[in-house]
Design an enzyme around this catalytic site. Structure first.
Site, mmCIF file in Angstrom:
data_model
loop_
_atom_site.group_PDB
_atom_site.id
_atom_site.type_symbol
_atom_site.label_atom_id
_atom_site.label_comp_id
_atom_site.label_asym_id
_atom_site.label_seq_id
_atom_site.Cartn_x
_atom_site.Cartn_y
_atom_site.Cartn_z
ATOM 1 N N TYR A 282 0.856 -1.188 0.000
ATOM 2 C CA TYR A 282 0.000 0.000 0.000
ATOM 3 C C TYR A 282 0.893 1.239 0.000
ATOM 4 O O TYR A 282 1.410 1.653 1.028
ATOM 5 C CB TYR A 282 -0.900 -0.029 1.233
ATOM 6 N N LYS B 169 -1.073 -1.078 -4.361
ATOM 7 C CA LYS B 169 -2.054 -0.005 -4.510
ATOM 8 C C LYS B 169 -1.262 1.288 -4.509
ATOM 9 O O LYS B 169 -0.558 1.608 -3.542
ATOM 10 C CB LYS B 169 -3.082 0.002 -3.380
ATOM 11 N N ILE C 43 -8.624 1.347 -6.940
ATOM 12 C CA ILE C 43 -9.309 1.218 -5.662
ATOM 13 C C ILE C 43 -9.652 2.634 -5.237
ATOM 14 O O ILE C 43 -8.770 3.394 -4.822
ATOM 15 C CB ILE C 43 -8.417 0.523 -4.611
#
Length: 303
Positions: free
Chosen positions: A141, A171, A213
């Site tokens: 992340y 991400k 996302i």
């Protein structure tokens, strides 16, 4: 290890009670999952930034993950679980727990206090996390605006892919699309790479991103779905038009507060799912701000 899902994933909001106790309302989660499925969202991220995972205890995060794991058995949605943001032992425990529930993938923040300063340090940290869940794809992340960690992402992805057996991608919550496009070429483009910035979806998809996302997918999925479809069909002007609509709506929503606080207020106004207030130290919108948000959303014909 590969994570095969591509497309749009909603980072779900955690429903809290509105009685000052901020208890998790697990009974809302099955309804939430069905709602997202009904609007075309077939993958969810649990306990991320929007889900306030770092504001919950380990037991609470496990309970939320369990509730979503049960809900997606019925809806057949992809389940990714964010396990980072705690001490390493707790992160490993959360990773093992998510794997035991059959989660499709893990997402992990870096260490947030003793922060990795180099690519090697970050790879080593995620190696420890991956060892706790050896059968589940692990994604990093990247959100430097929160973490302050700004190592070279292309270098990190290449090193992680070569050194962590379960590593599957990242991400990328950053609007640096120059670096982002370099990341797309790492490992011949076989890694999963999700954009996490709602405001630049059209540009990113045009440059080769194929997945995102994005918090706005919870309450305003249509523009993002149309942007992705328009770019695939080489309709750049349509993608730009939808991006402008989405960005205008996001600017209205976030005008009077922080990201999670305003998104939770918008979710409860715009959908049948009441997710309650954010948990302290985040600050909920006051009545005056909610009234203004209602007026602004009505003016955009979103209510």
């Amino acid at each position: 290890m590969k994570f095969l899902f591509r497309g749009l994933m909603a980072p779900v909001l955690t429903p809290y009670s509105n009685d000052g106790l901020f208890s998790i309302q697990e009974d809302i989660i099955p309804k939430y999952a069905k709602y997202l499925s009904s609007i075309g969202i077939h993958a969810v991220l649990v306990n991320g930034t929007s889900g306030e995972g770092m504001s919950m205890t380990v037991d609470e995060r496990k309970a939320v993950t369990e509730a979503w794991a049960m809900a997606v058995k019925e809806t057949k949605q992809i389940l990714m679980v964010q396990v980072g943001g705690a001490c390493l032992k707790d992160v490993q425990e959360l990773a093992a727990h998510a794997e035991s529930l059959g989660s499709d993938a893990l997402l992990c923040l870096p260490e947030l206090f003793n922060k990795p300063q180099t690519v090697d340090e970050l790879v080593k940290y995620l190696t420890y996390v991956g060892q706790a869940a050896p059968k589940t794809p692990l994604l990093y992340y990247h959100i430097p605006s929160y973490t302050g960690i700004k190592v070279s992402m292309p270098q990190f992805l290449a090193a992680a892919a070569h050194n962590i057996p379960t590593f599957a991608g990242a991400k990328y919550t950053d609007n640096n699309l120059e670096e982002g496009t370099q990341c797309l070429a790492v490992e011949n483009g076989t890694l999963s790479f999700f954009l996490g910035c709602d405001h630049v979806l059209a540009g990113a998809f045009t440059l080769g991103f194929d997945s995102a996302i994005a918090t706005s997918l919870n309450m305003l999925p249509s523009p993002s779905i149309k942007i992705l479809a328009a770019v695939k069909n080489n309709h750049s002007s349509e993608a730009l038009q939808e991006q402008r609509k989405l960005s205008k709506a996001i600017n209205v929503i976030t005008r009077n507060g922080g990201w999670v606080s305003t998104m939770k207020a918008a979710m409860s106004l715009m959908t049948p799912i009441n997710v309650g207030p954010p948990r302290p130290p985040l600050t909920p919108l006051i009545d005056k701000q909610i009234d203004q948000l209602k007026k602004d959303l009505t003016a955009l014909q979103l209510l």
